[in-house]
Design a protein around this motif. Structure first.
Motif, PDB file in Angstrom:
ATOM      1  N   ILE A   1       0.866  -1.180   0.000  1.00 44.66           N
ATOM      2  CA  ILE A   1       0.000   0.000   0.000  1.00 44.66           C
ATOM      3  C   ILE A   1       0.901   1.228   0.000  1.00 44.66           C
ATOM      4  CG2 ILE A   1      -1.807   1.264   1.204  1.00 44.66           C
ATOM      5  CD1 ILE A   1      -2.679  -1.363   2.473  1.00 44.66           C
ATOM      6  N   GLN A   2       0.861   1.973  -1.095  1.00 45.17           N
ATOM      7  CA  GLN A   2       1.695   3.171  -1.190  1.00 45.17           C
ATOM      8  C   GLN A   2       1.034   4.316  -0.433  1.00 45.17           C
ATOM      9  OE1 GLN A   2       2.491   4.464  -5.168  1.00 45.17           O
ATOM     10  NE2 GLN A   2       3.891   6.103  -4.531  1.00 45.17           N
ATOM     11  N   VAL A   3       1.769   4.869   0.529  1.00 42.09           N
ATOM     12  CA  VAL A   3       1.263   5.960   1.360  1.00 42.09           C
ATOM     13  C   VAL A   3       1.726   7.283   0.758  1.00 42.09           C
ATOM     14  CG1 VAL A   3       1.212   6.958   3.663  1.00 42.09           C
ATOM     15  CG2 VAL A   3       1.348   4.476   3.377  1.00 42.09           C
ATOM     16  N   CYS A   4       0.778   8.141   0.443  1.00 43.90           N
ATOM     17  CA  CYS A   4       1.070   9.461  -0.124  1.00 43.90           C
ATOM     18  C   CYS A   4       0.004  10.441   0.363  1.00 43.90           C
ATOM     19  CB  CYS A   4       1.122   9.407  -1.653  1.00 43.90           C
ATOM     20  SG  CYS A   4      -0.379   8.759  -2.399  1.00 43.90           S
ATOM     21  N   ARG A   5       0.210  11.705   0.078  1.00 39.93           N
ATOM     22  CA  ARG A   5      -0.729  12.715   0.577  1.00 39.93           C
ATOM     23  C   ARG A   5      -2.113  12.577  -0.040  1.00 39.93           C
ATOM     24  NH1 ARG A   5       3.021  16.000  -2.180  1.00 39.93           N
ATOM     25  NH2 ARG A   5       3.745  16.728  -0.154  1.00 39.93           N
ATOM     26  N   GLU A   6      -2.221  11.942  -1.219  1.00 38.48           N
ATOM     27  CA  GLU A   6      -3.550  11.773  -1.840  1.00 38.48           C
ATOM     28  C   GLU A   6      -4.463  10.867  -1.024  1.00 38.48           C
ATOM     29  OE1 GLU A   6      -0.893  13.356  -4.856  1.00 38.48           O
ATOM     30  OE2 GLU A   6      -0.738  11.641  -3.482  1.00 38.48           O
ATOM     31  N   LEU A   7      -3.885  10.020  -0.159  1.00 38.02           N
ATOM     32  CA  LEU A   7      -4.720   9.125   0.638  1.00 38.02           C
ATOM     33  C   LEU A   7      -5.618   9.884   1.603  1.00 38.02           C
ATOM     34  CD1 LEU A   7      -2.422   6.082   1.555  1.00 38.02           C
ATOM     35  CD2 LEU A   7      -4.233   6.206  -0.143  1.00 38.02           C
ATOM     36  N   TRP A   8      -5.233  11.108   1.959  1.00 37.09           N
ATOM     37  CA  TRP A   8      -6.049  11.865   2.911  1.00 37.09           C
ATOM     38  C   TRP A   8      -6.989  12.848   2.209  1.00 37.09           C
ATOM     39  CZ3 TRP A   8      -1.497   9.701   4.141  1.00 37.09           C
ATOM     40  CH2 TRP A   8      -1.440   9.011   5.360  1.00 37.09           C
ATOM     41  N   GLN A   9      -7.040  12.780   0.918  1.00 39.84           N
ATOM     42  CA  GLN A   9      -8.001  13.588   0.185  1.00 39.84           C
ATOM     43  C   GLN A   9      -9.357  12.886   0.172  1.00 39.84           C
ATOM     44  OE1 GLN A   9      -6.391  14.371  -3.704  1.00 39.84           O
ATOM     45  NE2 GLN A   9      -4.733  15.684  -2.923  1.00 39.84           N
ATOM     46  N   PHE A  10     -10.416  13.656  -0.052  1.00 41.57           N
ATOM     47  CA  PHE A  10     -11.773  13.114  -0.026  1.00 41.57           C
ATOM     48  C   PHE A  10     -12.182  12.688  -1.436  1.00 41.57           C
ATOM     49  CE2 PHE A  10     -11.634  15.779   3.729  1.00 41.57           C
ATOM     50  CZ  PHE A  10     -12.264  15.001   4.683  1.00 41.57           C
ATOM     51  N   SER A  11     -12.867  11.567  -1.500  1.00 45.81           N
ATOM     52  CA  SER A  11     -13.411  11.104  -2.776  1.00 45.81           C
ATOM     53  C   SER A  11     -14.782  11.725  -3.001  1.00 45.81           C
ATOM     54  CB  SER A  11     -13.520   9.577  -2.778  1.00 45.81           C
ATOM     55  OG  SER A  11     -14.408   9.143  -1.759  1.00 45.81           O
ATOM     56  N   GLY A  12     -15.449  11.365  -4.081  1.00 45.26           N
ATOM     57  CA  GLY A  12     -16.728  11.955  -4.418  1.00 45.26           C
ATOM     58  C   GLY A  12     -17.823  11.661  -3.421  1.00 45.26           C
ATOM     59  N   ASP A  13     -17.734  10.544  -2.700  1.00 45.57           N
ATOM     60  CA  ASP A  13     -18.762  10.184  -1.721  1.00 45.57           C
ATOM     61  C   ASP A  13     -18.447  10.700  -0.323  1.00 45.57           C
ATOM     62  OD1 ASP A  13     -16.642   8.577  -1.149  1.00 45.57           O
ATOM     63  OD2 ASP A  13     -17.722   6.679  -1.380  1.00 45.57           O
ATOM     64  N   GLY A  14     -17.399  11.525  -0.194  1.00 43.05           N
ATOM     65  CA  GLY A  14     -17.086  12.122   1.093  1.00 43.05           C
ATOM     66  C   GLY A  14     -16.187  11.280   1.982  1.00 43.05           C
ATOM     67  N   GLU A  15     -15.713  10.157   1.518  1.00 41.01           N
ATOM     68  CA  GLU A  15     -14.844   9.288   2.304  1.00 41.01           C
ATOM     69  C   GLU A  15     -13.403   9.467   1.838  1.00 41.01           C
ATOM     70  OE1 GLU A  15     -15.087   4.708   3.971  1.00 41.01           O
ATOM     71  OE2 GLU A  15     -15.638   5.130   1.897  1.00 41.01           O
ATOM     72  N   ARG A  16     -12.475   9.488   2.797  1.00 36.71           N
ATOM     73  CA  ARG A  16     -11.073   9.597   2.434  1.00 36.71           C
ATOM     74  C   ARG A  16     -10.615   8.310   1.732  1.00 36.71           C
ATOM     75  NH1 ARG A  16      -8.396  13.837   5.319  1.00 36.71           N
ATOM     76  NH2 ARG A  16      -9.720  14.717   6.965  1.00 36.71           N
ATOM     77  N   PHE A  17      -9.596   8.457   0.902  1.00 36.19           N
ATOM     78  CA  PHE A  17      -9.150   7.302   0.121  1.00 36.19           C
ATOM     79  C   PHE A  17      -8.522   6.219   0.997  1.00 36.19           C
ATOM     80  CE2 PHE A  17      -9.388  10.477  -3.302  1.00 36.19           C
ATOM     81  CZ  PHE A  17     -10.081   9.739  -4.251  1.00 36.19           C
ATOM     82  N   TYR A  18      -7.829   6.607   2.055  1.00 35.30           N
ATOM     83  CA  TYR A  18      -7.254   5.566   2.913  1.00 35.30           C
ATOM     84  C   TYR A  18      -8.354   4.818   3.665  1.00 35.30           C
ATOM     85  CZ  TYR A  18      -7.778   7.849   7.490  1.00 35.30           C
ATOM     86  OH  TYR A  18      -8.269   8.384   8.649  1.00 35.30           O
ATOM     87  N   GLU A  19      -9.484   5.506   3.920  1.00 33.81           N
ATOM     88  CA  GLU A  19     -10.623   4.827   4.547  1.00 33.81           C
ATOM     89  C   GLU A  19     -11.264   3.834   3.588  1.00 33.81           C
ATOM     90  OE1 GLU A  19     -12.034   8.374   7.630  1.00 33.81           O
ATOM     91  OE2 GLU A  19     -12.985   8.180   5.655  1.00 33.81           O
ATOM     92  N   LYS A  20     -11.226   4.147   2.300  1.00 36.68           N
ATOM     93  CA  LYS A  20     -11.755   3.193   1.321  1.00 36.68           C
ATOM     94  C   LYS A  20     -10.937   1.895   1.314  1.00 36.68           C
ATOM     95  CE  LYS A  20     -14.040   6.203  -2.037  1.00 36.68           C
ATOM     96  NZ  LYS A  20     -15.312   5.440  -1.961  1.00 36.68           N
ATOM     97  N   ILE A  21      -9.632   2.014   1.539  1.00 34.66           N
ATOM     98  CA  ILE A  21      -8.795   0.815   1.602  1.00 34.66           C
ATOM     99  C   ILE A  21      -9.202  -0.069   2.771  1.00 34.66           C
ATOM    100  CG2 ILE A  21      -6.436  -0.016   1.920  1.00 34.66           C
ATOM    101  CD1 ILE A  21      -5.448   2.494   0.547  1.00 34.66           C
ATOM    102  N   VAL A  22      -9.401   0.576   3.929  1.00 38.22           N
ATOM    103  CA  VAL A  22      -9.690  -0.183   5.150  1.00 38.22           C
ATOM    104  C   VAL A  22     -11.140  -0.634   5.209  1.00 38.22           C
ATOM    105  CG1 VAL A  22      -9.643  -0.087   7.675  1.00 38.22           C
ATOM    106  CG2 VAL A  22      -7.861   1.056   6.347  1.00 38.22           C
ATOM    107  N   HIS A  23     -12.070   0.194   4.715  1.00 40.79           N
ATOM    108  CA  HIS A  23     -13.494  -0.088   4.869  1.00 40.79           C
ATOM    109  C   HIS A  23     -14.101  -0.820   3.670  1.00 40.79           C
ATOM    110  CE1 HIS A  23     -13.663   3.621   7.744  1.00 40.79           C
ATOM    111  NE2 HIS A  23     -13.104   2.568   8.306  1.00 40.79           N
ATOM    112  N   SER A  24     -13.495  -0.722   2.495  1.00 43.61           N
ATOM    113  CA  SER A  24     -14.124  -1.273   1.292  1.00 43.61           C
ATOM    114  C   SER A  24     -13.262  -2.313   0.591  1.00 43.61           C
ATOM    115  CB  SER A  24     -14.474  -0.148   0.308  1.00 43.61           C
ATOM    116  OG  SER A  24     -15.356   0.788   0.904  1.00 43.61           O
TER     117      SER A  24
END
Length: 321
Positions: free
Chosen positions: A214-237
């Motif tokens: 899992i590549q960690v970069c600043r984009e992981l803390w940006q919000f996606s279109g559904d309001g969830e952060r990208f790193y949360e999508k990794i853990v939750h989805s």
């Protein structure tokens, strides 16, 4: 003076007459020879389940269907089922029970159960075209064993000229080597197929070594279109869905999860950077960081691992945000 042959005297002694040729032929079992079958010819037979010690496959009593020849491809169906079970007619070695017609074997995966065939029921046996039922792809799965390219090639060659069905355990060199997962004929997924030299075999391991980076970069803390952060999508989805699919497939993977990140340094920061630095093709100095979350673990419950992974993203937040 009358001469009596010994055979005649024996017949008179026991009160029996010698059987003539016609009487002897009448007692012989019916001949299995007949007009060769044409494609589409069918016959209704009774199916029975026999002991696998007799034969691991289908036993067809040819005396009930004269004209069946060795190598014919037959399809067994019942009621309105159009797919059915395919098998090739083996060499005629006689049937140990002449009253039986078509017998299936209760092997590891029962053919009768796989195709909903009950004992002592009528089925329709039809001669079909091999080209129309030749498998383009056969997908196998195996677990807790190593199959090299040599074994995969030999297993594929071993099955040429045979029929396979979904969920069938394939034995090779005296052991169960693989299980049939899917069969494709002309782009359609089917339940049974005929293996030819042109059939391509696909092998999927259920007990592989899997490394997830899992590549960690600043984009992981940006919000996606559904309001969830990208790193949360990794853990939750993403990861829960992946682990759920593995569980449904019955896998036994050995998993390693690693967080990776690359940090670039300006010329003024080189003295402060600890450890060796590398330089890319653009002349920029950088250092790679790794953090191992799980290392070569076989895990049934992934929730604690997902919690640990989510907590591990925290220290990177202040660095890359």
């Amino acid at each position: 003076m009358t001469t009596v042959r010994p055979s005649d005297s024996q017949s008179l002694q026991y009160g029996r007459k010698r059987s003539n040729t016609a009487q002897s032929l009448a007692r012989m079992p019916p001949s299995t020879a007949g007009v060769p079958l044409k494609l589409g010819d069918s016959k209704v037979l009774n199916t029975w389940v026999h002991d696998p010690k007799e034969s691991p496959k289908v036993i067809l009593n040819r005396s009930w269907w004269p004209g069946v020849a060795e190598g014919d491809l037959l399809r067994v169906t019942q009621s309105e089922d159009t797919s059915g079970y395919l098998f090739t007619v083996p060499k005629d070695e006689g049937c140990p029970k002449p009253t039986l017609q078509a017998n299936t074997s209760p092997s590891t995966v029962n053919i009768a159960d796989a195709f909903s065939m009950k004992n002592n029921t009528e089925v329709t046996v039809t001669k079909v075209d091999k080209d129309s039922h030749s498998a383009d792809y056969v997908e196998f799965s195996f677990a807790d064993q190593y199959l090299g390219r040599n074994e995969m090639w030999r297993l594929g060659k071993h099955l040429v000229g045979q029929c396979v069905f979904v969920d069938q355990d394939i034995s090779f060199i005296g052991v169960i080597a693989a299980k049939v997962q899917n069969i494709f004929v002309k782009g359609q997924q089917v339940s049974s197929g005929y293996v030819t030299p042109r059939t391509k075999t696909i092998y999927r391991s259920l007990s592989a070594k899997v490394t997830i980076f899992i590549q960690v970069c600043r984009e992981l803390w940006q919000f996606s279109g559904d309001g969830e952060r990208f790193y949360e999508k990794i853990v939750h989805s993403f990861l829960p869905t992946l682990f759920s699919n593995w569980r449904e497939a019955g896998t036994n993977h050995t998993v390693t999860i690693v967080l990776i990140s690359r940090v670039y340094y300006d010329a003024t920061e080189l003295e402060c950077a600890a450890g060796p630095l590398r330089r890319d093709e653009d002349g920029r100095w950088y250092k790679d960081f790794f953090k191992v979350i799980t290392d070569l673990e076989v895990i049934n419950d992934w929730k604690p691992t997902l919690f640990l992974l989510k907590d591990s993203f925290g220290p990177f937040n202040g660095t890359f945000s």
